[in-house]
Design a protein around this motif. Structure first.
Motif, PDB file in Angstrom:
ATOM      1  N   LEU A  62      -8.915 -22.659   6.419  1.00 52.80           N
ATOM      2  CA  LEU A  62      -8.305 -23.932   6.812  1.00 52.80           C
ATOM      3  C   LEU A  62      -9.223 -25.117   6.516  1.00 52.80           C
ATOM      4  O   LEU A  62      -8.744 -26.196   6.153  1.00 52.80           O
ATOM      5  CB  LEU A  62      -7.923 -23.882   8.292  1.00 52.80           C
ATOM      6  N   SER A  65      -8.804 -25.830   2.904  1.00 51.83           N
ATOM      7  CA  SER A  65      -7.492 -26.381   2.544  1.00 51.83           C
ATOM      8  C   SER A  65      -7.538 -27.889   2.375  1.00 51.83           C
ATOM      9  O   SER A  65      -6.689 -28.478   1.701  1.00 51.83           O
ATOM     10  CB  SER A  65      -6.450 -25.993   3.601  1.00 51.83           C
ATOM     11  N   THR A  69      -4.947 -30.849  -0.498  1.00 55.83           N
ATOM     12  CA  THR A  69      -3.886 -31.643   0.113  1.00 55.83           C
ATOM     13  C   THR A  69      -4.329 -33.089   0.230  1.00 55.83           C
ATOM     14  O   THR A  69      -5.536 -33.379   0.250  1.00 55.83           O
ATOM     15  CB  THR A  69      -3.547 -31.088   1.514  1.00 55.83           C
ATOM     16  N   VAL A  73      -7.804 -32.566   6.841  1.00 60.37           N
ATOM     17  CA  VAL A  73      -7.780 -31.360   7.666  1.00 60.37           C
ATOM     18  C   VAL A  73      -9.104 -31.282   8.419  1.00 60.37           C
ATOM     19  O   VAL A  73     -10.176 -31.205   7.818  1.00 60.37           O
ATOM     20  CB  VAL A  73      -7.566 -30.086   6.825  1.00 60.37           C
ATOM     21  N   ALA A 212      -1.557 -22.737   6.302  1.00 59.98           N
ATOM     22  CA  ALA A 212      -1.773 -23.747   5.264  1.00 59.98           C
ATOM     23  C   ALA A 212      -0.494 -23.982   4.472  1.00 59.98           C
ATOM     24  O   ALA A 212      -0.126 -25.131   4.184  1.00 59.98           O
ATOM     25  CB  ALA A 212      -2.901 -23.312   4.334  1.00 59.98           C
ATOM     26  N   LEU A 216       0.895 -27.539   5.025  1.00 60.01           N
ATOM     27  CA  LEU A 216       0.412 -28.366   3.920  1.00 60.01           C
ATOM     28  C   LEU A 216       1.182 -28.162   2.622  1.00 60.01           C
ATOM     29  O   LEU A 216       1.032 -28.959   1.693  1.00 60.01           O
ATOM     30  CB  LEU A 216      -1.073 -28.084   3.670  1.00 60.01           C
ATOM     31  N   ALA A 220      -0.872 -26.079  -1.738  1.00 61.70           N
ATOM     32  CA  ALA A 220      -2.142 -25.920  -1.027  1.00 61.70           C
ATOM     33  C   ALA A 220      -2.479 -24.442  -0.873  1.00 61.70           C
ATOM     34  O   ALA A 220      -3.624 -24.022  -1.086  1.00 61.70           O
ATOM     35  CB  ALA A 220      -2.081 -26.601   0.339  1.00 61.70           C
ATOM     36  N   ALA A 221      -1.494 -23.635  -0.517  1.00 54.74           N
ATOM     37  CA  ALA A 221      -1.731 -22.198  -0.359  1.00 54.74           C
ATOM     38  C   ALA A 221      -2.102 -21.550  -1.686  1.00 54.74           C
ATOM     39  O   ALA A 221      -3.000 -20.701  -1.748  1.00 54.74           O
ATOM     40  CB  ALA A 221      -0.491 -21.533   0.236  1.00 54.74           C
TER      41      ALA A 221
END
Length: 244
Positions: A62, A65, A69, A73, A212, A216, A220-221
């Motif tokens: 995370l 991530s 994005t 975060v 994520a 997001l 993003a993933a």
């Protein structure tokens, strides 16, 4: 340069090169963060006896991530007893610099550890002490997703948060979870809206990748999977998908 920054740069350049049919060293304009976009605030809960992999995997994924994005975060370790040093299951000492404040989080992540070691610190000891389950029981509010992995789900069960709801946990705790009123789903990750659970010691990776993706977006993933060289494992059960 930080390892994640280096990996993210390499991943971005390679993807850009492949898309354009150009060499991987082709330059790409840096992502401009949208300062107006709402931040995603993640609190990872620490307690004595917590499993190292349970806490590190969600934090790493995370936190990384943020590179994929436009949203900010912010991932933090928190402890119920305020800022303090926690000793994890295998002796790792970690500092939780933030106090318990679920009202300031968008996602709460509860790791597991120590459920089977009933004479040592960990989930079972926290259940017996009662303070953390009581705090978790008070935490739900609109806008907060409470998630847990492995035997950390049993802390949510002790708080009454899994009763009557789809959920999963480590295979050795599934019978206990079901006896305590959880609606057990044999899935790697179970998403019931504001309650997301995952089963197994390594499921922190899959839980975090799902969060994520959900919070997001798919890109993003995908970026995270490429950077980590890990593809999400197992099936995600979601209430939305199963209930139309």
């Amino acid at each position: 340069m930080k390892r994640r920054s280096l990996l993210r740069t390499a991943t971005t350049l390679t993807a850009a090169g492949l898309a354009a049919g150009a060499p991987a060293q082709s330059t790409a304009a840096p992502r401009q963060r949208d300062d107006d976009a709402a931040s995603l605030r993640v609190h990872v809960v620490l307690f004595d006896g917590v499993e190292e992999l349970d806490l590190a995997a969600p934090y790493e994924v995370l936190a990384a991530s943020d590179h994929f994005t436009d949203r900010t975060v912010d991932v933090r370790y928190v402890a119920l007893d305020g800022p303090r040093t926690v000793t994890a299951a295998f002796g790792t000492r970690l500092r939780a610099d933030r106090a318990w404040a679920p009202e300031q989080a968008d996602v709460l992540v509860v790791p597991g550890g120590g459920y089977a070691r009933r004479d040592q610190p960990g989930v079972w000891a926290e259940i017996q002490r009662g303070a953390l389950p009581r705090a978790l029981a008070r935490a739900p509010r609109p806008g907060l997703t409470i998630s847990a992995l492995c035997t950390g789900v049993m802390l949510l069960s002790a708080a009454g948060l899994t009763h009557g709801r789809p959920c999963t946990t480590h295979h050795r705790a599934k019978a206990d979870l079901e006896r305590q009123g959880g609606v057990l789903k044999n899935a790697r990750v179970v998403d019931d809206g504001d309650l997301v659970t995952a089963g197994g010691v390594t499921s922190g990776l899959d839980l975090a990748l799902w969060l994520a993706r959900r919070e997001l977006g798919v890109d993003a993933a995908l970026g995270l999977e490429s950077m980590l060289e890990y593809e999400a494992r197992g099936t995600v059960w979601t209430a939305r998908r199963n209930n139309g």
